[in-house]
Design a protein around this motif. Sequence first.
Motif, PDB file in Angstrom:
ATOM      1  N   ALA A 262       0.829  -1.206   0.000  1.00  0.00           N
ATOM      2  CA  ALA A 262       0.000   0.000   0.000  1.00  0.00           C
ATOM      3  C   ALA A 262       0.863   1.256   0.000  1.00  0.00           C
ATOM      4  O   ALA A 262       2.034   1.228   0.405  1.00  0.00           O
ATOM      5  N   ASN A 263       0.279   2.368  -0.431  1.00  0.00           N
ATOM      6  CA  ASN A 263       0.937   3.666  -0.305  1.00  0.00           C
ATOM      7  C   ASN A 263       0.891   4.122   1.153  1.00  0.00           C
ATOM      8  O   ASN A 263       0.070   3.657   1.950  1.00  0.00           O
ATOM      9  N   HIS A 264       1.808   5.025   1.505  1.00  0.00           N
ATOM     10  CA  HIS A 264       1.971   5.446   2.899  1.00  0.00           C
ATOM     11  C   HIS A 264       1.913   6.968   2.957  1.00  0.00           C
ATOM     12  O   HIS A 264       2.591   7.644   2.173  1.00  0.00           O
ATOM     13  N   SER A 265       1.130   7.504   3.895  1.00  0.00           N
ATOM     14  CA  SER A 265       0.999   8.958   3.977  1.00  0.00           C
ATOM     15  C   SER A 265       0.375   9.345   5.316  1.00  0.00           C
ATOM     16  O   SER A 265      -0.044   8.485   6.099  1.00  0.00           O
TER      17      SER A 265
ATOM     18  N   ILE B 299       5.190   9.036   4.545  1.00  0.00           N
ATOM     19  CA  ILE B 299       4.400   9.751   5.549  1.00  0.00           C
ATOM     20  C   ILE B 299       4.994  11.119   5.884  1.00  0.00           C
ATOM     21  O   ILE B 299       4.299  11.989   6.413  1.00  0.00           O
ATOM     22  N   GLY B 300       6.275  11.353   5.552  1.00  0.00           N
ATOM     23  CA  GLY B 300       6.908  12.624   5.887  1.00  0.00           C
ATOM     24  C   GLY B 300       7.045  13.578   4.720  1.00  0.00           C
ATOM     25  O   GLY B 300       7.735  14.593   4.830  1.00  0.00           O
ATOM     26  N   LYS B 301       6.392  13.297   3.606  1.00  0.00           N
ATOM     27  CA  LYS B 301       6.521  14.196   2.457  1.00  0.00           C
ATOM     28  C   LYS B 301       5.638  15.431   2.642  1.00  0.00           C
ATOM     29  O   LYS B 301       4.618  15.403   3.338  1.00  0.00           O
ATOM     30  N   PRO B 302       6.007  16.554   2.041  1.00  0.00           N
ATOM     31  CA  PRO B 302       5.219  17.779   2.196  1.00  0.00           C
ATOM     32  C   PRO B 302       3.841  17.659   1.549  1.00  0.00           C
ATOM     33  O   PRO B 302       3.609  16.825   0.663  1.00  0.00           O
ATOM     34  N   PHE B 303       2.919  18.516   1.993  1.00  0.00           N
ATOM     35  CA  PHE B 303       1.542  18.459   1.519  1.00  0.00           C
ATOM     36  C   PHE B 303       1.444  18.705   0.012  1.00  0.00           C
ATOM     37  O   PHE B 303       0.549  18.192  -0.645  1.00  0.00           O
TER      38      PHE B 303
ATOM     39  N   ARG C 198       1.368  15.500  -2.132  1.00  0.00           N
ATOM     40  CA  ARG C 198       0.396  14.478  -1.735  1.00  0.00           C
ATOM     41  C   ARG C 198      -0.039  13.640  -2.940  1.00  0.00           C
ATOM     42  O   ARG C 198      -0.190  14.140  -4.048  1.00  0.00           O
ATOM     43  N   TYR C 199      -0.212  12.361  -2.670  1.00  0.00           N
ATOM     44  CA  TYR C 199      -0.646  11.355  -3.639  1.00  0.00           C
ATOM     45  C   TYR C 199       0.336  11.162  -4.788  1.00  0.00           C
ATOM     46  O   TYR C 199      -0.015  10.614  -5.827  1.00  0.00           O
TER      47      TYR C 199
ATOM     48  N   PRO D  13      -1.903  -5.079  -4.689  1.00  0.00           N
ATOM     49  CA  PRO D  13      -1.710  -3.634  -4.576  1.00  0.00           C
ATOM     50  C   PRO D  13      -2.887  -2.991  -3.839  1.00  0.00           C
ATOM     51  O   PRO D  13      -4.037  -3.416  -3.993  1.00  0.00           O
ATOM     52  N   CYS D  14      -2.610  -1.969  -3.044  1.00  0.00           N
ATOM     53  CA  CYS D  14      -3.650  -1.305  -2.265  1.00  0.00           C
ATOM     54  C   CYS D  14      -3.445   0.207  -2.326  1.00  0.00           C
ATOM     55  O   CYS D  14      -2.327   0.696  -2.127  1.00  0.00           O
ATOM     56  N   SER D  15      -4.521   0.928  -2.596  1.00  0.00           N
ATOM     57  CA  SER D  15      -4.466   2.390  -2.696  1.00  0.00           C
ATOM     58  C   SER D  15      -5.351   3.006  -1.615  1.00  0.00           C
ATOM     59  O   SER D  15      -6.510   2.618  -1.470  1.00  0.00           O
ATOM     60  N   ILE D  16      -4.791   3.976  -0.880  1.00  0.00           N
ATOM     61  CA  ILE D  16      -5.505   4.621   0.235  1.00  0.00           C
ATOM     62  C   ILE D  16      -5.616   6.111  -0.055  1.00  0.00           C
ATOM     63  O   ILE D  16      -4.603   6.808  -0.203  1.00  0.00           O
ATOM     64  N   VAL D  17      -6.846   6.591  -0.115  1.00  0.00           N
ATOM     65  CA  VAL D  17      -7.124   8.011  -0.335  1.00  0.00           C
ATOM     66  C   VAL D  17      -7.783   8.579   0.911  1.00  0.00           C
ATOM     67  O   VAL D  17      -8.708   7.973   1.456  1.00  0.00           O
ATOM     68  N   GLY D  18      -7.310   9.730   1.352  1.00  0.00           N
ATOM     69  CA  GLY D  18      -7.887  10.394   2.527  1.00  0.00           C
ATOM     70  C   GLY D  18      -6.877  10.614   3.629  1.00  0.00           C
ATOM     71  O   GLY D  18      -6.994  11.560   4.407  1.00  0.00           O
ATOM     72  N   ALA D  19      -5.871   9.758   3.702  1.00  0.00           N
ATOM     73  CA  ALA D  19      -4.886   9.876   4.780  1.00  0.00           C
ATOM     74  C   ALA D  19      -3.948  11.063   4.573  1.00  0.00           C
ATOM     75  O   ALA D  19      -3.403  11.596   5.546  1.00  0.00           O
ATOM     76  N   GLU D  20      -3.754  11.477   3.327  1.00  0.00           N
ATOM     77  CA  GLU D  20      -2.822  12.580   3.049  1.00  0.00           C
ATOM     78  C   GLU D  20      -3.238  13.879   3.743  1.00  0.00           C
ATOM     79  O   GLU D  20      -2.385  14.700   4.084  1.00  0.00           O
ATOM     80  N   GLU D  21      -4.547  14.068   3.943  1.00  0.00           N
ATOM     81  CA  GLU D  21      -5.025  15.367   4.424  1.00  0.00           C
ATOM     82  C   GLU D  21      -5.281  15.428   5.930  1.00  0.00           C
ATOM     83  O   GLU D  21      -5.749  16.449   6.423  1.00  0.00           O
TER      84      GLU D  21
END
Length: 326
Positions: free
Chosen positions: A117-120, A195-199, A202-203, A226-234
């Motif tokens: 999965a992606n990480h954010s 998880i530490g990248k700037p806003f 995102r994505y 594969p897994c995609s997660i939307v919403g955690a970035e914000e």
Amino acid sequence: MADAKVIPFDEDRPRRRIPRRVRAVPAAEPVVEEPVAPEPTPAAAPGDSWDRRVAGGLAFLRRRITGDYEVDDFGYDKELTDQVLMSLMRPLYDKYFRVEVKGIENIPAEGGALIVANHSGTLPLDGLMLQVAVHDHHPAERHLRLLAADLVFMLPVVNELARKAGHTLACAEDAQRLLEAGELVGVMPEGFKGIGKPFGDRYKLQRFGRGGFVSTALRAGTPIVPCSIVGAEEIYPMVGNAKTLARLLGVPYFPITPTFPWLGPLGAVPLPTKWTIQFGEPIPTDGYAAEAAEDPMLMFNLTDQVREQIQHTLYKLLVQRRSVFF
């Protein structure tokens, strides 16, 4: 005394039938036999469920006090995870982030599989929500064993809770053991870079390392999901990074958000964004030869395939999303 009269029990002797009175019914009117309604089952008393819960809770406490519970070689405590840790995370999952899950049927019903999965999100809440999503939505209620960074196991309290929840060190040896034992293993190859990248980034997926997760899946012969997660970035928009302070504290980054550290502890409350977690079609690895895990070109190609599939799904979900919060 008069002789007693003996009544013979002779089965061959014809018995006189006593005629029953039958109500006369007109020929045109069919005789309909009315069904007899079953007797209603008495309803359970309102306090029964509470009694069972209290009894179950007391039994759970007794087992914890006496040590009558089991953990595996990695420290995973299934009973504690199901009854306590999952219960603590569900309100955040169901009510706060309102997570929507898609493609859960792509996770195998049994046997090992590697979920990538992606990480954010500045803090790794996405891994915890992913764990709840797999357990609560999969028909087999499967448990996800996450691979975590070294820092997780260096923090007091967090270390113990992570072990109890089934997490283990992100190394190839532990991952392969779990996969070969038929477990679901979760990995987020972006690590702290994700998880530490700037806003502003995102994505946008960061590098997936050197493909170590692909090599592990090839050795175990398990599919990659594969897994995609939307919403955690914000949840924590990271607008800055106090690098000097991060070095002093020994952490990869020190986030600065619109609310943290300006509002103190209140600034650590995540924003109530709407999440979507989508599992893609699994990529099989059991068709490759045993020496395929040592082929760098194959690992590069499979790593790139997984990364591109996650990135494409992220863009697709973002287009379909109406709002960050709804």
